[in-house]
Design an enzyme around this catalytic site. Structure first.
Site, mmCIF file in Angstrom:
data_model
loop_
_atom_site.group_PDB
_atom_site.id
_atom_site.type_symbol
_atom_site.label_atom_id
_atom_site.label_comp_id
_atom_site.label_asym_id
_atom_site.label_seq_id
_atom_site.Cartn_x
_atom_site.Cartn_y
_atom_site.Cartn_z
ATOM 1 N N GLY A 28 -3.017 -4.495 0.871
ATOM 2 C CA GLY A 28 -3.311 -5.177 -0.002
ATOM 3 C C GLY A 28 -3.654 -6.322 0.321
ATOM 4 C CE LYS A 36 -1.161 0.514 -3.686
ATOM 5 N NZ LYS A 36 -0.814 -1.142 -3.495
ATOM 6 C CG HIS A 55 3.915 1.814 -2.972
ATOM 7 N ND1 HIS A 55 4.291 0.729 -2.664
ATOM 8 C CD2 HIS A 55 3.175 2.257 -1.949
ATOM 9 C CE1 HIS A 55 2.838 -0.013 -2.567
ATOM 10 N NE2 HIS A 55 2.315 1.127 -2.039
ATOM 11 C CB SER A 111 -5.606 -3.317 4.320
ATOM 12 O OG SER A 111 -4.894 -4.143 3.534
ATOM 13 C CD GLU A 147 2.248 2.526 2.254
ATOM 14 O OE1 GLU A 147 0.504 2.886 1.917
ATOM 15 O OE2 GLU A 147 2.588 2.339 1.060
HETATM 16 P P1 PGA Z 1 -4.012 -0.473 0.677
HETATM 17 O O1 PGA Z 1 -2.802 -0.408 -0.230
HETATM 18 O O2 PGA Z 1 -4.655 0.030 0.955
HETATM 19 O O3 PGA Z 1 -4.627 -1.978 -1.328
HETATM 20 O O4 PGA Z 1 -3.203 -1.581 1.403
HETATM 21 C C1 PGA Z 1 -1.838 0.666 0.183
HETATM 22 C C2 PGA Z 1 -0.634 1.254 -0.263
HETATM 23 O O5 PGA Z 1 0.076 0.069 -1.368
HETATM 24 O O6 PGA Z 1 -0.047 2.190 -0.186
#
Ligand code: PGA
Length: 253
Positions: A173, A11, A95, A212, A167
């Site tokens: 997150g 990111k 995304h 996560s 996702e």
């Molecule tokens: P995260 O993000 O592992 O921090 O939850 C995953 C993503 O957005 O691809």
């Protein structure tokens, strides 16, 4: 058999120093995870430098987005051809942060997926429901709509090689991971959708889980029949975590 794929989506994080440290921290260990595909997705500006550091490690390189346009007067945009030119093999498409913060519709996501293929990149297309949709019981319908858009106007076979990432937006997150059973339910459904279009596409397409993922939960997620790897956000910024997730992927094989 589908090869496990562990993808690290950095990111908008890092700087030259921290990225160098991160790569020094996991590159050698991850290169020792044979039989799986591993790739990192730095912010655009760091793509060439990361590519140089990854040379010879076997770790792949991707970007976090691309333009649906091939070239021209599109200020601030980056084309698939430019990403290829800078050494990328992969690109994340659709995304949830792009869908939400930049109003990327299913149609734009589909156009970006086509643009990625046209440039010789492997698109990693993200799908997933928001919390309200899960609570309303519409998760499978939402994912179905997002997947169906990819097939608009193209032959199913033209999606060969696509990577999908399920996702759930409420898990990104937040530290709140989908249970392995919740992930498997959606992954199995998505595979069925692909198979209904084209049997080979259903059998061969890798479907990653994202949201996560950590060193602690990766193995349980990877134990599910239709979870072929992970798209990792936060934990991909920590060398030990990312290396451990890759190791769990290598054991899944
Ligand atoms: P995260 O993000 O592992 O921090 O939850 C995953 C993503 O957005 O691809």
């Amino acid at each position: 058999m589908r090869k496990v794929f562990v993808a690290g989506n950095w990111k908008m994080n890092g700087d030259r120093q921290s990225i160098a440290r991160l790569l020094d921290g996991f590159a050698a260990r991850v290169a020792a995870s044979p039989g799986i595909d591993v790739a990192v997705f730095p912010p655009f500006v760091y793509v060439p430098a990361v590519g140089e550091r990854l040379a010879g490690t076997g770790i792949g390189l991707g970007a976090q987005d691309l333009s649906e346009q091939a070239s021209g007067a599109f200020t601030g945009e980056v084309s698939g051809a430019m990403l290829r030119d800078c050494g990328c093999q992969y690109v994340i498409v659709g995304h949830s942060e792009r869908r939400r913060l930049h109003d990327e519709s299913d149609a734009i996501v589909a156009a970006k997926c086509r643009a990625a293929f046209a440039a010789g990149l492997t698109p990693v297309v993200c799908v997933g429901e928001i919390l309200e949709e899960r609570d309303a019981g519409t998760t499978l319908a939402v994912v179905e709509r997002q997947v169906a858009a990819l097939f608009d106007g193209v032959a199913p076979s033209s999606l060969a090689g696509v990577v999908l990432a399920y996702e759930p937006v409420w898990a990104i997150g937040t530290g709140r991971t989908a249970t392995p059973a919740q992930a498997q339910e959606v992954h199995g459904h998505v595979r069925g959708l692909l198979a209904a279009r084209d049997a080979a596409l259903g059998a061969g397409t890798r479907i990653l889980y994202g949201g996560s993922v950590t060193a602690d939960n990766a193995a349980d997620l990877f134990a599910m029949a239709d979870v072929d790897g992970a798209l990792v956000g936060g934990a991909s910024l920590k060398a030990d975590q990312f290396a451990a997730i890759c190791a769990a992927g290598a054991r899944r094989r």
